[in-house]
Scaffold this active site. Sequence first.
Site, mmCIF file in Angstrom:
data_model
loop_
_atom_site.group_PDB
_atom_site.id
_atom_site.type_symbol
_atom_site.label_atom_id
_atom_site.label_comp_id
_atom_site.label_asym_id
_atom_site.label_seq_id
_atom_site.Cartn_x
_atom_site.Cartn_y
_atom_site.Cartn_z
ATOM 1 N N SER A 142 -45.058 -22.649 -82.053
ATOM 2 C CA SER A 142 -44.523 -23.864 -82.269
ATOM 3 C C SER A 142 -44.188 -24.726 -80.831
ATOM 4 O O SER A 142 -44.140 -24.096 -79.747
ATOM 5 C CB SER A 142 -43.044 -23.725 -83.259
ATOM 6 O OG SER A 142 -42.321 -24.840 -83.110
ATOM 7 N N TYR A 155 -34.621 -19.586 -84.463
ATOM 8 C CA TYR A 155 -35.905 -20.016 -84.522
ATOM 9 C C TYR A 155 -36.621 -20.233 -83.288
ATOM 10 O O TYR A 155 -37.914 -19.556 -83.166
ATOM 11 C CB TYR A 155 -36.077 -21.205 -85.292
ATOM 12 C CG TYR A 155 -37.527 -21.906 -85.591
ATOM 13 C CD1 TYR A 155 -38.260 -21.407 -86.491
ATOM 14 C CD2 TYR A 155 -37.945 -22.969 -84.694
ATOM 15 C CE1 TYR A 155 -39.594 -21.969 -86.706
ATOM 16 C CE2 TYR A 155 -39.341 -23.535 -85.009
ATOM 17 C CZ TYR A 155 -39.960 -23.020 -86.065
ATOM 18 O OH TYR A 155 -41.233 -23.317 -86.111
#
Length: 268
Positions: A142, A155
């Site tokens: 990501s 995350y």
Amino acid sequence: MSEIESKVVIITGASSGVGEATARRLGASGAKLMLAARREDRLKDLVAAIEKTGGTVAYRVTDVADRAQVQALADATLETYGRIDVLVNNAALMPVSPLDQIKVDDWDQIIDVNLKGVLYGIAAVLPTMRQQKSGHVINLSSIGGHKVFPGAAVYCATKYAVRAISEGLRLESNGEIRSTIISPGAVATEGLLRQSNGELRSTNISPGAVATELTSTITDGDTTSWVNQQYSLANDADVIARAIAYAIEQPGDVDVNEIIIRPTRQEL
């Protein structure tokens, strides 16, 4: 003939978003697919759609946080197709919140799916790929694996780790494994020309904002508002599917190490 045609590809998190878009794109290009996710109804619908257009596809209900289920997925793929050419480690969750909310259960879930799920996938396919002396592991990181965002520390930590795992796999290749990191945004390619007699490639893809169900797992109201604002310019999931296809279809002496993809107007 396309480099994708007839390759056996496992896709986790295939019931929606990037996983679904990738399945449709690779299926249309002639790949032999094994789709994995927890929602069987979604998998059945996707299999029917791909078969309707002439694609070769099977599925197995899989929770990537369960190592035994991930191993069973790899075993079923070998039983169905006789080999494993590509693993797309796509399954992920994003129940982000500020650390001081102490949502430890969410932290555990993020780590189990986003990090341990990736490792379980690699563990399940790597022996087969080593034996074949060929294969390709594609890990979805990501933009959060390049920059930490407020409320998303855990995350982001998992996505940084996914990038590290992808690079570790590349470094451990000894000329046999190719590692690609794809991160939506600018494209950075570290080319290593190797003999094409049996490489195993590893690809990490880091998307920016993508229109998927990922944001629906956020449990904190303030964070949801901020993330939705960032995702107002999100790319379609097929943008990432095209990047995955690009990495797969490169010839054997081309090693794509990292790709970052994000909307042109995304600042972060």
